[in-house]
Enzyme design. Structure first.
Site, PDB file in Angstrom:
ATOM      1  N   SER A   9      39.245  36.853  40.854  1.00 46.70           N
ATOM      2  CA  SER A   9      39.161  38.153  41.535  1.00 46.70           C
ATOM      3  C   SER A   9      39.085  39.333  40.582  1.00 46.70           C
ATOM      4  O   SER A   9      38.475  40.336  40.889  1.00 46.70           O
ATOM      5  CB  SER A   9      40.350  38.338  42.477  1.00 46.70           C
ATOM      6  OG  SER A   9      40.273  37.399  43.514  1.00 46.70           O
ATOM      7  N   THR A  10      39.719  39.215  39.425  1.00 50.56           N
ATOM      8  CA  THR A  10      39.726  40.332  38.474  1.00 50.56           C
ATOM      9  C   THR A  10      39.476  39.811  37.065  1.00 50.56           C
ATOM     10  O   THR A  10      39.663  38.617  36.776  1.00 50.56           O
ATOM     11  CB  THR A  10      41.081  41.076  38.488  1.00 50.56           C
ATOM     12  OG1 THR A  10      42.089  40.193  37.981  1.00 50.56           O
ATOM     13  CG2 THR A  10      41.446  41.549  39.882  1.00 50.56           C
TER      14      THR A  10
END
Length: 82
Positions: A9-10
């Site tokens: 996600s990041t």
């Protein structure tokens, strides 16, 4: 060909666990994105979709929810053959 897709996600998240699974599954080509799971507007996901051919096997660690919307990965993967 066994093709893998990895997503975190990041940028701070580590994809090592997913990459180990790809290695264990003898995946020959892996595409990696570090981006939100909100939709399929991701560079390497698009590259993977353009890369795979009939007879290839796509390996992902898990399928996120929301597979009925055209903008989600499960929908896109389940409709590769069509």
């Amino acid at each position: 060909m066994r093709v893998g897709y990895v997503r975190c996600s990041t940028a701070e998240q580590n994809e090592a666990r997913q990459m180990k699974m790809m290695e264990d599954q003898t995946v020959e080509k892996v595409f990696v994105d570090k981006a939100s799971g909100k939709n399929v507007d991701r560079k390497d996901f698009k590259a993977m979709m353009a890369f795979v051919r009939e007879g290839d096997t796509v390996i992902v660690e898990s399928m996120p929810c929301g597979g009925k919307e055209k903008s989600t990965i499960p929908y896109q993967l389940l409709h590769l053959a069509k």
